[in-house]
Design an enzyme around this catalytic site. Structure first.
Site, short mmCIF file in Angstrom:
data_model
loop_
_atom_site.label_atom_id
_atom_site.label_comp_id
_atom_site.label_asym_id
_atom_site.label_seq_id
_atom_site.Cartn_x
_atom_site.Cartn_y
_atom_site.Cartn_z
CE1 TYR A 123 -3.53 3.13 1.14
CE2 TYR A 123 -1.91 3.41 2.97
CZ TYR A 123 -2.11 3.54 2.29
OH TYR A 123 -3.63 5.28 2.57
CG LEU A 164 -5.34 11.39 8.37
CD1 LEU A 164 -6.32 12.18 7.46
CD2 LEU A 164 -5.04 12.61 8.94
#
Length: 317
Positions: free
Chosen positions: A140, A170
């Site tokens: 990723y 986040l």
């Protein structure tokens, strides 16, 4: 001068966790709903396909590319090939079609997972190429890292104004709380909430609890992305973070406290820890476009837990 006002702005992934907050931040800076376009899979769009990217970018002045297939350690372990292909294909096609369409600004949003596994803390942008990413999320991370290579190559050959941002982990309202695919904060919020309402004597947390992480409140991240859209026009990658570091053990204890869970926390050391430390040097973002996170971590966490208990928990149990 307000760059955003009157511009046609495409926000890929604009219906997702970060994207919804970016759309709101754009509106706060003068964009209107008519000026902001958010492509939806419900419309039959697949941004892994060049033709669909061509369709959505037509007539746009700017692109903020947030669309991603993303998840926690568990998802990265189960679907490394899918995560590599989906994110690479979306990025390559979206930027190429944006270039062909003549958009004047492309904001590519990468990931802290692009950094080498043994990067010296705090992570500085110049350290990006000093090693291989942490194995559990390398496919990723590398797929998203190719957005930086592409943006710099396109700037050099075509004069294409593409910038690359590196947000840290986040959290906040609207996050993914699916126990199979979520990141550590939403996973722990759900785990401790369910343990409390079920009166469980203990709750399990993956790993040893020793690794540390930096977390950025999603509304602050959205503000940073919009500031970069307005003011940053250089080839160098830029970190977006909070400059706050906490161990997974301390994080679990804090979420348990804020979730009102009083049972025992058990750390399953047979599960992977991931990278030992993650903390960014955030000075470049502050120097280049005036971004500095403003939300105290415990305040943002309390707001996120309150949102989860109101919006998600009643449907989850």
């Amino acid at each position: 001068m307000n760059y955003i006002r009157g511009k046609e702005i495409l926000v890929t992934g604009g219906g997702g966790f970060l994207g919804t907050h970016v759309v709101e931040a754009l509106k706060n800076q003068g964009a209107t709903g008519e000026n902001i376009q958010v492509p939806r899979t419900a419309q039959g769009l697949d941004l892994r396909k060049a033709d669909d990217c061509e369709r959505v970018v037509k007539g746009m002045n700017s692109v903020i590319h947030l669309a991603a297939n993303v998840g926690g350690i568990g998802k990265n372990q189960r679907f490394p090939g899918t995560l590599f292909y989906d994110n690479l294909a979306m990025g390559v096609h979206m930027m190429e079609e944006g270039r062909i369409a003549g958009v004047d600004k492309f904001v590519a949003v990468g990931t802290v997972c692009a950094y080498p596994s043994d990067t010296q803390v705090p992570f500085r942008e110049e350290d990006l190429w000093k090693g291989y990413p942490e194995e559990t999320n390398a496919p990723y991370g590398l797929a998203k890292k190719m957005l930086l290579v592409q943006s710099q190559a396109y700037r050099k050959q075509y004069g294409f104004n593409a910038i690359y941002l590196l947000p840290v982990n986040l959290y906040g309202e609207g996050d993914n709380f699916d126990p199979e695919d979520s990141h550590v904060i939403p996973a722990l919020i759900r785990k401790f909430h369910e343990a409390r309402v079920s009166n469980l004597p203990q709750a399990e947390v993956w790993g040893s609890g020793k690794p540390t992480r930096e977390f950025l409140y999603v509304k602050d991240a959205a503000e940073g992305i919009v500031l970069a859209l307005e003011h940053y026009n250089k080839p160098d990658p830029v970190n977006l973070g909070s400059a706050f570091e906490i161990s997974i053990r301390e994080l679990a204890e804090l979420i348990a406290k804020l979730s009102r869970y009083k049972g025992n926390i058990v750390f399953n050391t047979s599960k992977p820890d991931g990278q030992l430390r993650r903390k960014l040097d955030t000075s470049l973002a502050e120097n280049e476009f005036g971004f500095k996170s403003t939300t105290p971590f415990e305040d943002g966490l309390a707001t996120t837990i309150e949102w989860y208990e109101k919006e998600i928990a009643p449907k989850a149990l």
